[in-house]
Design an enzyme around this catalytic site. Structure first.
Site, mmCIF file in Angstrom:
data_model
loop_
_atom_site.group_PDB
_atom_site.id
_atom_site.type_symbol
_atom_site.label_atom_id
_atom_site.label_comp_id
_atom_site.label_asym_id
_atom_site.label_seq_id
_atom_site.Cartn_x
_atom_site.Cartn_y
_atom_site.Cartn_z
ATOM 1 N N GLU A 508 0.892 -1.173 0.062
ATOM 2 C CA GLU A 508 0.051 -0.141 0.048
ATOM 3 C C GLU A 508 0.816 1.288 -0.192
ATOM 4 O OE1 GLU A 508 -2.886 -0.575 -0.885
ATOM 5 O OE2 GLU A 508 -3.038 -2.626 -0.133
ATOM 6 N N HIS A 514 3.256 6.387 -5.477
ATOM 7 C CA HIS A 514 2.807 6.671 -6.790
ATOM 8 C C HIS A 514 1.722 7.952 -6.678
ATOM 9 C CE1 HIS A 514 1.234 4.339 -10.684
ATOM 10 N NE2 HIS A 514 1.809 5.746 -11.137
HETATM 11 ZN ZN ZN Z 1 -2.529 -2.903 -5.020
#
Ligand code: ZN
Length: 714
Positions: A508, A514
């Protein structure tokens, strides 16, 4: 969530849209002019009077939501109307860019609302979700079926080659244009009408498929009164079964086909007949020639999906879906699956023989069936490695693991995480961090919500409360959150994680990077808004660091003694992660092939079971069970969003192994490689085609070799 932390919000909206088709009454037409609209728009607007413009969670009241949705939808509509009525000639800025920024207020209201509905829900919140979802569907339809708006978009699209657009702008333009054409904007009216009918019918069929599986799951129970038959079953599963029996006024133990009840039986119970009974019951859902049979439902779904794709000018449903995927075409997916199958085959068969030999030696069983696989796998694993969660937990105190994840992000990308206490949260357990780069520039707000509680959904996911984008020259930075259900602290111990929880945290956290490192111009291209088969790259890749002694030395320290995790345990963790990987790969591939077979060409399927058998024959190792059929409960592709997408589980593994191999060759904390990943993947979101981004980072297209090597399949 391994499957997809793509967007929890979208997933929930998707589910709600389906639910909505059943709702007869539109129950929510009031409140537009209610007196609290002024107050409420202050609380749930685009700009909050808070640090970094963070969501003012503690000030939001239940009664704020309805007016906030009404207000922000009406604002978004006005913004769309302005685009349409603009008398200037349509250009990129006044049409495409304006369209992407329209509804940013609504975006924030939605993200706050639906994230809370997952992380801190209540009956009231769920009721509001049901009430607002028709409004949101209607609004979405107003945009994607708006002909005037489409004409404007098309006129920009048609002259795209003369506009001198940047790569990101071209990507955005194509994305916007496709969002109309993939919904039939180019079709004549009669075909448009046809498409709407097909969509409605498909929505009903998917719902029906799910209802049938659910009904069959709920219908079945297994009542056991002789305790000795449960030999081998873990205590927790046994207690749960005893409680369930009691709640129904029964003696003994009651089991159901819900996964937490079913799975321990087939994995641990010594009684082979019992495993067989449960396994067969599980495998025949939707395949019993009764009112809940899914065979005809599948035939209709497959036929209609193909018809729909043809209406829109595609060769098949798979061609339609894959147009917006990194894999691009059915041919490419098939060759990917075949390549992996051929390479995994030797070790899959070898492992199957090994497992059979073990069963023969242990219990004199010569032919292994489906109900023996998980059971002997568990036994063999224990006999080979003898390592379990409890042995490892003391080395994985949550605080220490989290610090380790932050340190990894620092070594790779120069990020610094500082816990702060002046950002509002929706629950006292939620921690907040200010994230800065190595020069002290503010990068993002990071929320972390770790422990289970009533009102939080199961699993783990990453989500965002605010997008990253640049508006009028001013860059907005994102607000990112991870939500998990980790082992909570007790009165005597801090939170000590299992190794699975450690990798989940890194997973996570990888999605979060990202989101946090995003540096694009347009909101719909920021962070994790990428093609579906690309979104798991940053998350799965980061998991690799958890297996490296160099990383473990940073944080895997005994919570009482400070001793670093013994090397012997590290080796075992690595070995168990690859245990029987060939068989697991075969299983995943068989689902991938089945999905593609249903969706890649026109089908008149006579017999679902025969069709399935023919497709998966080459990746099956267990003898066929005639009462069972996998397709009739394959909800991922017939009721979820995975049609022509099941391959992406393996695809993502190939990508992450290939990417990590590059780090491994050059040092797992190599700054240069990290920068290439940051500059070409993490910061660029969906602003270019994922294969282009990947090749810029890696210097070549990914190959399956690194995965095969990591999984011990060579
Ligand atoms: Zn994922």
């Amino acid at each position: 969530m391994k499957i997809s932390a793509i967007s929890q919000t979208n997933l929930i909206i998707f589910i709600l849209i389906i639910l909505n088709t059943l709702m007869i009454f539109f129950r929510f037409q009031k409140a537009l002019f209610s007196s609290n609209i002024i107050k409420m728009t202050n609380v749930l607007a685009t700009t909050f009077n808070t640090k970094y413009n963070t969501a003012p969670f503690s000030l939001i009241k239940m009664e704020d939501y309805h007016p906030a949705f009404y207000h922000s939808i009406s604002t978004a509509k006005k913004e769309i109307d302005e685009i349409i009525s603009n008398s200037e000639e349509p250009n990129f800025k006044n049409t495409i860019e304006a369209l992407d920024f329209a509804g940013e207020t609504l975006n924030r209201v939605q993200s706050i609302f639906f994230n809370l509905n997952s992380a801190e829900t209540s009956d009231e919140l769920q009721k509001i979700a049901q009430e607002v979802s028709p409004l949101l569907t209607e609004f979405e339809n107003d945009i994607s079926f708006n002909e005037k708006l489409f004409h404007k978009v098309k006129s920009v699209y048609d002259k795209r080659n003369s506009l001198h657009l940047s790569t990101e702008q071209i990507t955005l333009l194509e994305k916007k244009y496709k969002s109309f054409t993939r919904n039939g904007a180019l079709l004549p009216d009669d075909k448009k009408e046809k498409l709407r009918e097909v969509d409605k019918e498909l929505a009903k069929l998917s719902l029906k498929f799910d209802e049938n599986v659910l009904a069959e799951t709920n219908k079945y129970t297994l009542h056991i009164t002789e305790e000795h038959r449960l030999k081998g079953l873990p205590a927790t599963a046994k207690e749960a079964a005893e409680e369930l029996a009691k709640s129904k006024g029964l003696d003994g133990y009651l089991f159901t086909l819900d996964f937490p009840s079913y799975y321990p039986i087939v994995s641990y119970v010594e009684d082979r007949e019992l495993r067989k009974e449960m396994s067969i019951a599980y495998g025949k859902k939707g395949f019993q020639k009764n009112e809940h049979d899914n065979q005809d439902v599948i035939k209709n779904i497959v036929r209609l999906r193909h018809y729909r794709a043809e209406l829109l000018g595609y060769d098949s449903h798979a061609h339609y879906v894959l147009e917006e995927r990194m894999a691009e075409s059915p041919d490419k997916v098939f060759s990917f699956l075949n390549d992996l199958k051929e390479k995994a085959k030797p070790s899959a068969f070898k492992q199957f023989s090994q497992l059979t030999a073990f069963a023969t030696e242990t219990d004199g069983i010569n032919e292994l069936h489906k109900w023996d696989g998980p059971f002997y796998s568990e036994k063999l694993k224990k006999s080979l490695y003898n390592i379990d969660d409890e042995l490892l937990r003391p080395y994985f105190q949550l605080e220490s693991v989290l610090k380790g994840a932050f340190e990894v992000a620092n070594k790779l990308y120069g990020l610094n995480f500082k816990q702060v206490f002046d950002i509002d949260t929706y629950h006292k357990d939620v921690r907040t961090y200010e994230v800065c780069d190595e020069n002290g520039n503010f990068i993002a707000v990071f929320y972390a919500d770790f422990f289970p509680r009533k009102g939080k959904k199961g699993g783990a996911w990453m989500t965002s409360y605010k997008n990253q984008y640049v508006l009028n020259g001013v860059e907005e930075r994102p607000h990112i959150s991870i939500v998990c259900n980790f082992t909570p602290p007790s009165e005597t111990k801090p939170s000590l994680l299992t190794f699975g929880e450690v990798t989940t945290l890194f997973h996570e956290f990888g999605h979060s990077l990202h989101g946090m490192l995003s540096k694009v111009s347009y909101p719909s291209l920021n962070g994790t808004n990428v093609f579906w088969d690309f979104v798991e790259l940053p998350s799965q890749m980061l998991e690799n660091w958890c297996y490296e002694p160099e990383t473990l030395a940073l944080f895997a320290k005994h919570y009482l003694t400070g001793e670093i995790i013994p090397q012997e345990y590290v080796e075992k963790i690595k070995e168990t992660s690859n245990f029987l990987e060939g068989l697991a790969t075969f299983r995943q591939l068989s689902f991938g092939f089945l999905d593609m077979a249903y969706h890649s060409k026109p089908q008149e399927i006579e017999d679902i079971k025969a069709f399935e058998n023919a497709v998966i024959e080459n990746c099956s190792v267990y003898p066929e069970v005639k009462e069972n059929c996998g397709s009739t409960s394959f909800a991922h592709i017939f009721a979820g969003g995975y049609s022509s997408g099941y391959y992406s589980y393996k695809w993502a593994e190939v990508l992450d192994a290939d990417a990590f191999a590059y780090f491994k060759q050059n040092g797992i904390f190599n700054k240069e490689i990290a920068n290439k990943f940051k500059d070409n993947v993490l910061s660029l979101g969906g602003s270019d085609h994922p294969m282009t981004l990947y090749k810029k980072f890696r210097g070549k297209e990914p190959t399956v070799d690194a995965l095969l090597k990591r999984a011990g399949l060579l």
